[in-house]
Design a protein around this motif. Structure first.
Motif, mmCIF file in Angstrom:
data_model
loop_
_atom_site.group_PDB
_atom_site.id
_atom_site.type_symbol
_atom_site.label_atom_id
_atom_site.label_comp_id
_atom_site.label_asym_id
_atom_site.label_seq_id
_atom_site.Cartn_x
_atom_site.Cartn_y
_atom_site.Cartn_z
ATOM 1 N N UNK A 193 -41.925 27.538 -26.146
ATOM 2 C CA UNK A 193 -41.021 27.782 -27.272
ATOM 3 C C UNK A 193 -39.840 28.635 -26.825
ATOM 4 N N UNK A 194 -38.662 28.286 -27.318
ATOM 5 C CA UNK A 194 -37.456 29.095 -27.095
ATOM 6 C C UNK A 194 -37.003 29.692 -28.418
ATOM 7 N N UNK A 195 -36.567 30.945 -28.370
ATOM 8 C CA UNK A 195 -36.108 31.649 -29.565
ATOM 9 C C UNK A 195 -34.609 31.883 -29.503
ATOM 10 N N UNK A 196 -33.947 31.683 -30.630
ATOM 11 C CA UNK A 196 -32.543 32.053 -30.783
ATOM 12 C C UNK A 196 -32.413 32.710 -32.154
ATOM 13 N N UNK A 197 -31.836 33.910 -32.185
ATOM 14 C CA UNK A 197 -31.823 34.651 -33.442
ATOM 15 C C UNK A 197 -30.593 35.541 -33.538
ATOM 16 N N UNK A 198 -30.250 35.899 -34.764
ATOM 17 C CA UNK A 198 -29.058 36.693 -35.021
ATOM 18 C C UNK A 198 -29.332 38.182 -34.816
ATOM 19 N N UNK A 199 -28.266 38.911 -34.485
ATOM 20 C CA UNK A 199 -28.367 40.342 -34.221
ATOM 21 C C UNK A 199 -28.229 41.126 -35.525
ATOM 22 N N UNK A 201 -49.183 30.367 -26.816
ATOM 23 C CA UNK A 201 -47.910 29.723 -26.488
ATOM 24 C C UNK A 201 -47.110 30.596 -25.521
ATOM 25 N N UNK A 202 -46.186 29.975 -24.820
ATOM 26 C CA UNK A 202 -45.301 30.686 -23.901
ATOM 27 C C UNK A 202 -43.895 30.739 -24.487
ATOM 28 N N UNK A 203 -43.326 31.936 -24.548
ATOM 29 C CA UNK A 203 -41.948 32.085 -25.008
ATOM 30 C C UNK A 203 -41.044 31.985 -23.783
ATOM 31 N N UNK A 204 -40.301 30.906 -23.689
ATOM 32 C CA UNK A 204 -39.462 30.657 -22.519
ATOM 33 C C UNK A 204 -38.227 31.549 -22.502
ATOM 34 N N UNK A 205 -37.537 31.626 -23.621
ATOM 35 C CA UNK A 205 -36.311 32.423 -23.696
ATOM 36 C C UNK A 205 -36.208 33.090 -25.061
ATOM 37 N N UNK A 206 -35.565 34.260 -25.065
ATOM 38 C CA UNK A 206 -35.230 34.963 -26.298
ATOM 39 C C UNK A 206 -33.742 35.283 -26.229
ATOM 40 N N UNK A 207 -32.953 34.640 -27.080
ATOM 41 C CA UNK A 207 -31.508 34.843 -27.061
ATOM 42 C C UNK A 207 -31.028 35.330 -28.425
ATOM 43 N N UNK A 208 -30.257 36.396 -28.402
ATOM 44 C CA UNK A 208 -29.729 36.972 -29.630
ATOM 45 C C UNK A 208 -28.212 36.790 -29.665
ATOM 46 N N UNK A 209 -27.687 36.313 -30.795
ATOM 47 C CA UNK A 209 -26.245 36.126 -30.930
ATOM 48 C C UNK A 209 -25.685 37.106 -31.956
ATOM 49 N N UNK A 210 -24.418 37.414 -31.822
ATOM 50 C CA UNK A 210 -23.798 38.407 -32.694
ATOM 51 C C UNK A 210 -23.619 37.861 -34.109
ATOM 52 N N UNK A 211 -23.761 38.757 -35.062
ATOM 53 C CA UNK A 211 -23.556 38.404 -36.466
ATOM 54 C C UNK A 211 -22.914 39.579 -37.183
ATOM 55 N N UNK A 255 -19.551 29.882 -31.151
ATOM 56 C CA UNK A 255 -19.870 28.904 -30.110
ATOM 57 C C UNK A 255 -21.311 29.093 -29.633
ATOM 58 N N UNK A 256 -22.167 28.162 -30.002
ATOM 59 C CA UNK A 256 -23.579 28.255 -29.638
ATOM 60 C C UNK A 256 -23.929 27.393 -28.427
ATOM 61 N N UNK A 257 -22.938 26.756 -27.837
ATOM 62 C CA UNK A 257 -23.216 25.870 -26.704
ATOM 63 C C UNK A 257 -23.849 26.586 -25.512
ATOM 64 N N UNK A 258 -23.387 27.788 -25.135
ATOM 65 C CA UNK A 258 -24.056 28.475 -24.017
ATOM 66 C C UNK A 258 -25.528 28.780 -24.298
ATOM 67 N N UNK A 259 -25.830 29.148 -25.528
ATOM 68 C CA UNK A 259 -27.215 29.434 -25.897
ATOM 69 C C UNK A 259 -28.071 28.168 -25.805
ATOM 70 N N UNK A 319 -38.077 23.160 -23.894
ATOM 71 C CA UNK A 319 -39.169 23.650 -24.749
ATOM 72 C C UNK A 319 -39.731 22.556 -25.656
ATOM 73 N N UNK A 320 -40.941 22.785 -26.127
ATOM 74 C CA UNK A 320 -41.527 21.894 -27.132
ATOM 75 C C UNK A 320 -40.907 22.147 -28.502
ATOM 76 N N UNK A 321 -40.429 23.381 -28.697
ATOM 77 C CA UNK A 321 -39.946 23.771 -30.025
ATOM 78 C C UNK A 321 -38.910 24.885 -29.887
ATOM 79 N N UNK A 322 -37.920 24.858 -30.758
ATOM 80 C CA UNK A 322 -36.926 25.931 -30.844
ATOM 81 C C UNK A 322 -37.127 26.654 -32.167
ATOM 82 N N UNK A 323 -37.285 27.962 -32.097
ATOM 83 C CA UNK A 323 -37.366 28.760 -33.318
ATOM 84 C C UNK A 323 -36.046 29.492 -33.483
ATOM 85 N N UNK A 324 -35.314 29.150 -34.545
ATOM 86 C CA UNK A 324 -33.999 29.739 -34.796
ATOM 87 C C UNK A 324 -34.052 30.589 -36.055
ATOM 88 N N UNK A 325 -33.787 31.873 -35.917
ATOM 89 C CA UNK A 325 -33.783 32.792 -37.055
ATOM 90 C C UNK A 325 -32.341 33.155 -37.380
#
Length: 243
Positions: A173-179, A199-209, A214-218, A227-233
């Protein structure tokens, strides 16, 4: 949100006689409400206000509380914690409300909560997820006058992890979430529970809010991990851009 407002009405009913003579002598029962009516979270603020307006109408149509109509005092916090502090003081000192509903996010709500707590003013938060909305971190005990109508962010995240791992069978699983409070709390609860479930958390990325466009780099980094799944908060604008 509707239940949150009705909770404040019950407080008003029970403690009305204990308020100052000036408050009891008012022609209406004043209930405060603050939410992001404008700004980046305006859609959620409008939704919260619509629910509160409906609850006020239902109560007033039924005769009010002890024969008095409910008057809603509305403020726009613009998703700004400093604005929420000013609003809290106005509701207490100027408007003389008997209770407050927060239709705002954790940032504004948790800085206003200590003000209401100190004043002995009942406040119910509709959906703010941060623990400090109802918990005094300095005294390390629950607030006596501040309540919430939803779950803590960590609990919501953990529930999502249960579904992701047990139902969707996600192992990577990869995580992407707001700051902000919401993003950090939800993702932390998700990651902790997902890892406990194997489960294994592959990446944890936080973006500014606010402000991230631009979310392309993330997403490029996420794609590299396959990943099998992306969790976006995040909120609706950011979620739409990610999708």
């Amino acid at each position: 949100m509707k239940r949150a407002l009705l909770g404040v009405f019950l407080f008003a009913w029970v403690i009305l006689s204990a308020f100052s003579p000036a408050a009891v002598a008012q022609d209406t029962i004043k209930v405060g409400f603050f939410a992001p009516i404008t700004g980046p979270a305006a859609a959620d603020g409008a939704s919260a206000k619509h629910a509160v307006d409906l609850a006020v109408k239902e109560v007033n149509d039924a005769g009010g509380i002890r024969g008095k109509k409910v008057e809603l005092i509305v403020y726009d916090d613009r998703l700004n914690p400093q604005e929420a502090v000013a609003i809290a003081n106005k509701l207490i000192e100027k408007d003389k409300v008997v209770g407050v509903v927060s239709g705002s996010y954790s940032g504004p709500t948790r800085v206003a909560a200590p003000i209401f707590q100190k004043a002995g003013m009942p406040m119910v938060a509709g959906y703010a997820v941060h623990p400090d909305v109802t918990w005094d971190p300095k005294q390390r005990k629950p607030n006596d006058y501040c309540f919430r109508n939803g779950f803590l962010g960590e609990i919501e995240g953990a529930a999502a992890a249960e579904f992701a791992v047990k139902n969707l069978k996600a192992k990577k699983i990869s995580l992407i979430y707001m700051d902000n409070d919401f993003g950090r709390a939800i993702s932390a609860g998700f990651a902790e529970r997902a890892e406990k479930l194997g489960a294994t958390i592959l990446t944890k990325q936080m973006y500014r809010f606010p402000g991230e466009k631009d979310f392309r780099p993330f997403l490029t980094r996420i794609k590299e991990g396959n990943p099998d799944l992306i969790f976006a908060a995040g909120y609706y604008n950011e979620a739409a851009s990610i999708v």
